[in-house]
Design an enzyme around this catalytic site. Structure first.
Site, PDB file in Angstrom:
ATOM      1  N   CYS A  50      37.602  42.985  48.727  1.00 19.56           N
ATOM      2  CA  CYS A  50      38.939  43.050  49.321  1.00 19.56           C
ATOM      3  C   CYS A  50      39.988  42.397  48.438  1.00 19.56           C
ATOM      4  CB  CYS A  50      38.938  42.409  50.707  1.00 19.56           C
ATOM      5  SG  CYS A  50      38.491  40.659  50.706  1.00 19.56           S
ATOM      6  N   HIS A  97      35.263  34.527  32.348  1.00 23.44           N
ATOM      7  CA  HIS A  97      35.880  35.040  33.571  1.00 23.44           C
ATOM      8  C   HIS A  97      34.826  35.440  34.596  1.00 23.44           C
ATOM      9  CE1 HIS A  97      38.702  37.076  36.204  1.00 23.44           C
ATOM     10  NE2 HIS A  97      37.925  38.145  36.181  1.00 23.44           N
TER      11      HIS A  97
END
Length: 422
Positions: A50, A97
């Site tokens: 989401c 990351h």
């Protein structure tokens, strides 16, 4: 080849944009197949939640633009629009990351644990789609090891706070006594399961879970003494609901303005607290315009989330240190793997040269040539064939004054301290 991480998340794009680039579970397999089929993409994994859509790829020189073009085509978006909110990381930064994502340092809720499970699902999907090669496989394994270490050695995972918890925490500011409130939860995924658990722990005893399949809804509602219904029963359940929290993978909204208006009339306009955690959204934005509805999206949970972030910052700093160590380990393994590939290639070439010379020598022996002369010629051919390319390369390096190459050649070819064959 370049390791590339390309993505869009809650920091770079609004929920309206994120829902446009999200991949539904039914799209995932075909998307991975298309992505892997791009000429410049050699390995690929896809993470879609989401709050983020991220692509991890091993690519050629023009891979980034090729991936952006594909992402735009797949979702019917302009590449220029994607470029305005997309970020990219390469090589070490890409590895860093991914590790930060895995431990929850890049999440809206600092340290939230759900992202690691979602990342493991993305890894399994990529494996099933044959999108993983040695590069991404090694990266993901190192990432999972770092995530485990962070969860074990820091406090970032204690009293885990998620978007689900933040939604319930926000509801508690509106409803002082949860024991009188009735909750309707739409969906039956991990997020809704967490919401149900948090609500129950907060005192909600009247809980209904609506899902496409009633059986899955019962798995969540049953242990908590709640009720399970199918999606077509939502209009009736909505009339009784004080709290509505929705998180499904539906491509279109489940709650429309008209449905909510009808429920409010029957409720005699008693207010309803709603949180739409889904991307794409489950609740039409127009519902928020109704006078008796308090509608929030994941982006509206920022205040609760920031409070959590402050409490976890010390653990986050410890996690950053462990991640740096993890990136170093990944780099080390990558160099070893790269050296192993070179060694295999060199030995394969040496084997090919040996087999050719051997075949020619055996053919001469079969013709009755002098064995001693055949052996001398074999040794001469092997020497010339094995040293021809290094000799040409050293001459070129000398003419260009490439001392590093000449020093390497000296170490590899003349340093007898490395010769263990005697």
């Amino acid at each position: 080849m370049t390791l590339l991480a390309l993505g869009i998340n809650h920091r770079t794009a609004t929920v309206e944009v994120r829902e446009q680039v999200a991949f539904s579970p039914t799209q995932l397999a075909s998307a991975l197949a298309e992505l892997r089929a791009l000429p410049e993409v050699h390995e690929a994994a896809l993470l879609s939640t989401c709050n983020r859509t991220e692509l991890y790829c091993v690519t050629g020189a023009t891979g980034e633009r090729e991936i952006l073009d594909w992402l735009g085509r797949f979702h019917g978006l302009k590449v220029e629009d994607l470029m305005r909110c997309a970020y990219h990381y390469r090589e070490n930064e890409a590895a860093r990351h991914l590790m930060r994502v895995a431990v929850g340092l890049d999440s809206m809720v600092l340290g939230e644990p759900q992202i690691l499970g979602q990342l493991k699902d993305a890894y399994q999907a990529a494996r099933q789609a044959r999108g993983l090669g040695g590069e991404l496989e090694c990266l993901f394994q190192n990432t999972f090891a770092v995530a485990k270490q962070v969860r074990t050695e820091t406090g970032i995972g204690r009293n885990p706070v998620s978007v689900a918890y933040a939604a319930v925490s926000l509801a508690s500011r509106i409803f002082g006594d949860f024991s009188r409130s009735r909750a309707l939860l739409i969906g039956a995924g991990e997020t809704i399961e967490l919401v149900a658990r948090h609500l129950h722990e907060a005192g909600v005893r009247q809980l209904t879970v609506a899902n496409r399949t009633r059986e899955r809804a019962e798995v969540i509602s049953g242990p908590l003494g709640g009720e399970a219904i199918t999606l077509d029963a939502i209009p009736e359940a909505l009339v009784e609901a004080d709290i509505v929290i929705s998180s499904t993978a539906a491509p279109l909204p489940i709650l429309g303005k008209g449905m909510v208006e009808r429920a409010l009339r029957k409720r005699r306009h008693r207010p309803v607290f709603m949180v739409d955690i889904a991307v794409p959204r489950d609740i039409e934005p127009e519902v928020g315009e109704l006078a008796d509805v308090f509608l929030y999206t994941v982006d509206d949970l920022q205040e609760v989330i920031e409070e959590n972030r402050r409490h976890r910052q010390v653990a986050a700093d410890q996690a950053e240190s462990l991640i740096e160590h993890g990136v170093g380990n990944w780099q080390h393994e990558r160099r070893i793997r790269s050296g192993g590939e070179l060694i295999r290639d060199v030995r394969a070439r040496g084997q090919a040269v040996r087999e050719l010379s051997e075949q020619q020598a055996l053919a001469r022996l079969a013709r009755g040539e002098d064995p001693e002369e055949v052996i001398r010629r074999l040794a001469h051919q092997l020497t010339n064939r094995l040293l021809h390319r290094p000799t040409v390369a050293m001459r070129e390096a000398a003419s260009q004054e490439h001392r590093d190459l000449l020093d390497a050649a000296t170490t590899l070819l003349l340093d007898e301290s490395n010769d263990h064959s005697r």
